[in-house]
Design a protein around this motif. Structure first.
Motif, short mmCIF file in Angstrom:
data_model
loop_
_atom_site.label_atom_id
_atom_site.label_comp_id
_atom_site.label_asym_id
_atom_site.label_seq_id
_atom_site.Cartn_x
_atom_site.Cartn_y
_atom_site.Cartn_z
N ASN A 232 0.80 -1.22 0.00
CA ASN A 232 0.00 0.00 0.00
C ASN A 232 0.83 1.27 0.00
OD1 ASN A 232 -2.37 -1.48 0.02
ND2 ASN A 232 -2.50 -1.53 2.27
N GLU A 233 2.11 1.15 0.41
CA GLU A 233 3.00 2.31 0.41
C GLU A 233 3.83 2.39 -0.86
OE1 GLU A 233 2.63 0.40 3.39
OE2 GLU A 233 1.17 1.99 3.83
N GLY A 234 3.59 1.47 -1.78
CA GLY A 234 4.32 1.48 -3.04
C GLY A 234 5.62 0.71 -3.03
N GLU A 235 5.93 0.04 -1.92
CA GLU A 235 7.15 -0.76 -1.86
C GLU A 235 6.94 -2.07 -2.61
OE1 GLU A 235 10.21 -2.86 1.36
OE2 GLU A 235 8.64 -1.50 2.06
N GLN A 236 7.92 -2.40 -3.46
CA GLN A 236 7.78 -3.60 -4.27
C GLN A 236 7.83 -4.86 -3.40
OE1 GLN A 236 10.83 -4.27 -7.20
NE2 GLN A 236 9.52 -5.56 -8.45
N LEU A 237 6.98 -5.80 -3.75
CA LEU A 237 6.93 -7.08 -3.07
C LEU A 237 7.70 -8.12 -3.89
CD1 LEU A 237 3.15 -6.96 -2.11
CD2 LEU A 237 5.09 -6.60 -0.58
N PRO A 238 8.09 -9.23 -3.30
CA PRO A 238 7.93 -9.60 -1.89
C PRO A 238 8.98 -8.92 -1.02
CG PRO A 238 9.15 -11.31 -3.03
CD PRO A 238 8.75 -10.31 -4.07
#
Length: 563
Positions: A232-238
């Motif tokens: 939700n904060e735009g940080e790429q997963l995983p």
């Protein structure tokens, strides 16, 4: 998984730690966020359509993705490769819009080694390939389901169309109650033709396969640096840099590794071992902050004895019923499993973990030696005289061995039936079962999706070949019953859950009465998780959805082994 068949585990292996820094990603100094699991044996295959064991299911589901997925919280259907879908009013046509920008993993099978974008043509290719793999478990799930797939060998399938690069349409030959669930199974994961043709393990999932990280003791999957999801904060997963599965068959060894920070999550562990851990490490469960978290949950698994109904003596229903009444399931649960079960298998083949399905209404055959002996006499074997020695196959795990030894003892003592035990590998058992080379085998079934039909599919007569030497999967009991088949077929096309469950209960009762398989126990297993692991959600289908899992910095492990 499945389906997927539940594996009681085989051999023990020497341990090798192998977490490392993934290719094509920024190094994370010496602190590597790796989540470590134990697996009870080495995987069988990473080809999605051929997967029938739990270990393969866990590993492949990190690498490949189907159109949809099951929520790890409540098992509802969620989008993953598809971002939306529509269903026609007649429940025959399903139209899926694919998420743009999903790329297959970087791999030498692609031009310049760079993974290309996944499109609707890949979905079409995946299902055409599935229909060509006619001896696979995946084919048995989708057999004749899509319009025009009957006896497919080449060319186009009428009910399978790529409308454009990001839209694909399925038209079914008849309504199917669990089609969306089928598209969320690992067996329907979307594959690239280039990877399949060059025998490469490639998907679009959060973790990538590397041959050099796959040994006889451990497989480590590395973070996909081009994964298509962000938080939700735009940080790429995983969040995790890697995931490792260590092959460890001993509960004691698992506990030792867990205490030594070599494992983060352990499941299916013996209650006595857990009791010892809690007693000796009580402060780690009670202190604030806690170090370990203990939980237990029901599983969508039934363990049972499969009986080959195509050959003597189990082609005689009275013999099957006699065995079912001559085995004390409560004794197995209490003395062998030490209570690690939801309950003994006193009902049908469908376990407790399906919401809204009244599995307790199924009346199974209870332990009753007088009736068992009478049935055996009626079948022509008074006092067990003349009954042939039968072979009971099991895998080589500690629990499996103890269970079959108890069954051997009970059948000799209670019914004067001699049983020879044969321990073998998963592959050997699957091959022998599918070719009708076993009388009886101990195994289990992990539901492919949360619906009773996935268990009832094990007894569908249309999947039984005419020859006993041809593979019969998943109906390894080779059971045929016209009334059961009619109920099962009607359940498949009944969309309303309550009406479908009514049909399934009737079919389940037929199996409980005719006993092509003897339910021994329904599963409810413990899991112990490190408190610094966040975002991990246990569930009844044993799905390991690891995209949002973190290993917090407080206890991040130092394992920087290069490759």
């Amino acid at each position: 998984m499945n389906k997927i068949a539940l594996i009681f585990i085989a051999s023990s292996f020497t341990l090798l730690f192998s977490c490392g820094t993934p290719e094509n990603s920024s190094p994370v100094t010496n602190e590597i966020s790796c989540l470590d699991f134990s697996a009870l044996e080495k995987y069988e295959t990473l080809d999605p359509v051929k997967i029938t064991d739990v270990v393969s299911f866990h590993i492949a589901s990190q690498i490949m993705e189907p159109l949809l997925r099951f929520s790890e919280i409540d098992l509802t259907i969620k989008p993953i490769v598809a971002e939306s879908w529509e269903i026609s009013a007649d429940n025959l046509t399903y139209t899926f819009v694919l998420k743009k920008g999903i790329k297959f993993h970087d791999n030498s099978c692609f031009a310049d080694g760079k993974g290309r974008e996944l499109t609707a043509n890949d979905v079409v290719y995946t299902f055409k390939r599935l229909y060509l793999e006619k001896s696979s478990y995946g084919y048995s799930l989708f057999k004749n389901l899509i319009k025009g797939s009957e006896d497919y060998t080449e060319g186009e399938i009428e009910g399978l169309k790529a409308i454009d690069d990001y839209k694909v349409e399925f038209t079914l030959s008849k309504p199917y109650s669990n089609f969306l669930s089928m598209l969320a199974t690992t067996g329907s994961s979307i594959l690239a033709k280039e990877a399949v043709e060059k025998n490469k393990v490639v998907g679009s999932g959060p973790f990538t396969y590397h041959k050099e990280k796959d040994t006889d003791t451990t497989i480590t999957l590395l973070r996909n640096p081009n994964y298509h999801m962000s938080d939700n904060e735009g940080e790429q997963l995983p969040y995790l840099e890697s995931v490792a599965f260590h092959y460890v068959s001993s509960s004691q060894k698992q506990l030792e590794m867990f205490i030594n920070d070599e494992l983060d999550v352990i499941v299916d562990i013996h209650p006595n071992a857990i009791k010892t851990l809690v007693e000796t490490q009580i402060s780690d469960f009670q202190n604030n902050p806690k170090k370990y978290v203990l939980g237990r949950s029901p599983k969508l698994i039934t363990s049972s004895l499969k009986l080959n109904t195509a050959i003597a003596p189990f082609n005689n229903k009275k013999v099957r019923q006699a065995l079912a009444m001559g085995i004390n399931k409560y004794k197995i649960v209490e003395n062998i499993l030490h209570g690690e079960a939801y309950s003994p298998g006193k009902n049908g083949i469908v376990p407790s973990a399906i919401k809204g399905y009244d599995f307790t209404s199924i009346v199974g055959l209870e332990y009753n030696l007088d009736k068992a002996k009478a049935l055996l006499a009626e079948a022509g074997y008074p006092g067990g005289k003349g009954f042939p020695t039968i072979t009971l196959a099991s895998l080589k795990s500690n629990i499996s061995t103890r269970v079959v030894l108890e069954i051997q003892k009970q059948l000799l003592t209670n019914l004067n039936i001699n049983v020879e035990i044969s321990s073998m590998t998963t592959h050997q058992m699957n091959e022998m079962n599918s070719k009708s080379e076993l009388n009886m085998s101990l195994g289990g079934w992990l539901g492919e999706f949360p619906d009773p039909v996935t268990f009832l599919s094990l007894f569908y007569g249309a999947n039984v070949p005419s020859s006993t030497t041809e593979k019969s999967y998943p109906n390894e009991s080779r059971y045929k019953n016209a009334e059961f088949d009619q109920l099962y077929e009607k359940a498949l096309v009944t969309i309303d859950d309550s009406k479908r469950y009514e049909l399934c209960l009737k079919a389940d009762q037929i199996i409980a009465t005719e006993v092509p398989s003897i339910p021994l126990w329904y599963h409810e297993n413990y899991q112990i998780i490190k408190a610094n692991v966040t975002g991990y959600q246990a569930n009844s289908m044993d799905i390991k959805y690891l995209t949002h899992v973190k290993v917090e910095d407080l206890l991040v492990k130092q394992k920087g082994i290069n490759f």
